[in-house]
Design an enzyme around this catalytic site. Sequence first.
Site, short mmCIF file in Angstrom:
data_model
loop_
_atom_site.label_atom_id
_atom_site.label_comp_id
_atom_site.label_asym_id
_atom_site.label_seq_id
_atom_site.Cartn_x
_atom_site.Cartn_y
_atom_site.Cartn_z
N ASN A 258 0.82 -1.20 0.00
CA ASN A 258 0.00 0.00 0.00
C ASN A 258 0.86 1.25 0.00
O ASN A 258 1.89 1.31 0.67
CB ASN A 258 -0.90 0.02 1.23
CG ASN A 258 -1.86 -1.15 1.23
OD1 ASN A 258 -2.91 -1.11 0.63
ND2 ASN A 258 -1.48 -2.22 1.93
N GLU B 225 -3.01 -0.14 -5.83
CA GLU B 225 -2.19 -1.03 -5.01
C GLU B 225 -1.44 -2.04 -5.85
O GLU B 225 -2.04 -2.75 -6.67
CB GLU B 225 -3.05 -1.78 -4.00
CG GLU B 225 -2.19 -2.65 -3.10
CD GLU B 225 -3.00 -3.29 -1.99
OE1 GLU B 225 -2.77 -4.47 -1.72
OE2 GLU B 225 -3.86 -2.60 -1.43
#
Length: 311
Positions: free
Chosen positions: A175, A225
């Site tokens: 992330n 992501e």
Amino acid sequence: MWCNLKPLPGANRLIKHLKTNGVPTALASNSPRCNIEAKIFFQQGWKESFSAIVGGDEVEKGKPSPNIFLEAAKRMNCAPSNCLVIEDSLPGVTGGKAAEMHVIAVPSIPKKTAEFSSADEVINSLLDVRPEKWGLPPFNDWIEGTLPIEPWFIGGPVIKGFGRGSKVLGIPTANLPAENFSDVVSEHTSGVYFGWAGLSTRGIYKMVMSIGWNPYFDNTEKTVEPWLLHNFGEDFYGEEVRLAIVGYIRPEANFPSLESLIERIHEDGRVAEKALDLPMYAKYKDSPYLRNPSKHGSSTTGGTQSEMDSK
């Protein structure tokens, strides 16, 4: 102001493809003709690619009236029933259907796709246009299930995300902080991409990533992501990751079950793994940005936190 406008992803590719294959193409907009001319002046090759340009001030009624589309067909010497309209607005879709033309909707707000049900097809972005479905010459630039794109680069420290990657999906993801990239994320169409990831202390790895709203988990914000295609065996929160995004795999999509989502994520990984061995993609592994970000800026486009692909 017009010189700062950027074409939608896939717009240049589509316009060039139609022109190269001799497909008559018109630009029909509710904007005044002078504004249209000013906007496309800064897009190389656009003006000469259109057989006709029709502004809202050249017809009695603009969209959602069919007038502007009928006038465009007339100037191209084409029957309306032989015309394909590509629209991003609901008034445009309504006008195209009223003109008895085929209509593809590319909603400018993807979360509102249900409003475009009157279109013959609703797609995620211009990257997903399949001309052969409408009797037009197909694109020939897909390679091993992937579409080469103009590379873009992002980077930042790895942070904790929603906790779904490893726990729910069994797929550990890296992330990135959302606040760093919100402006750039909005410029890129949602979907599944791939490329190379550089970790500051570990090396460079193949990666596949999603950008979008992850419909399966119903995210409320657009996120990015990456999934690094390597078994690290440990977390690396706080390390800087740099990404070179070089190709596109598919549009964002929802799935009927978690199992089908996981299966497709792994298939995306296999596609990326294979494609990145091709010379046209493999060369970006040597990008200076991946190896030494301090000399090349922190990031040139954006990523945020999300699950690899709830699509």
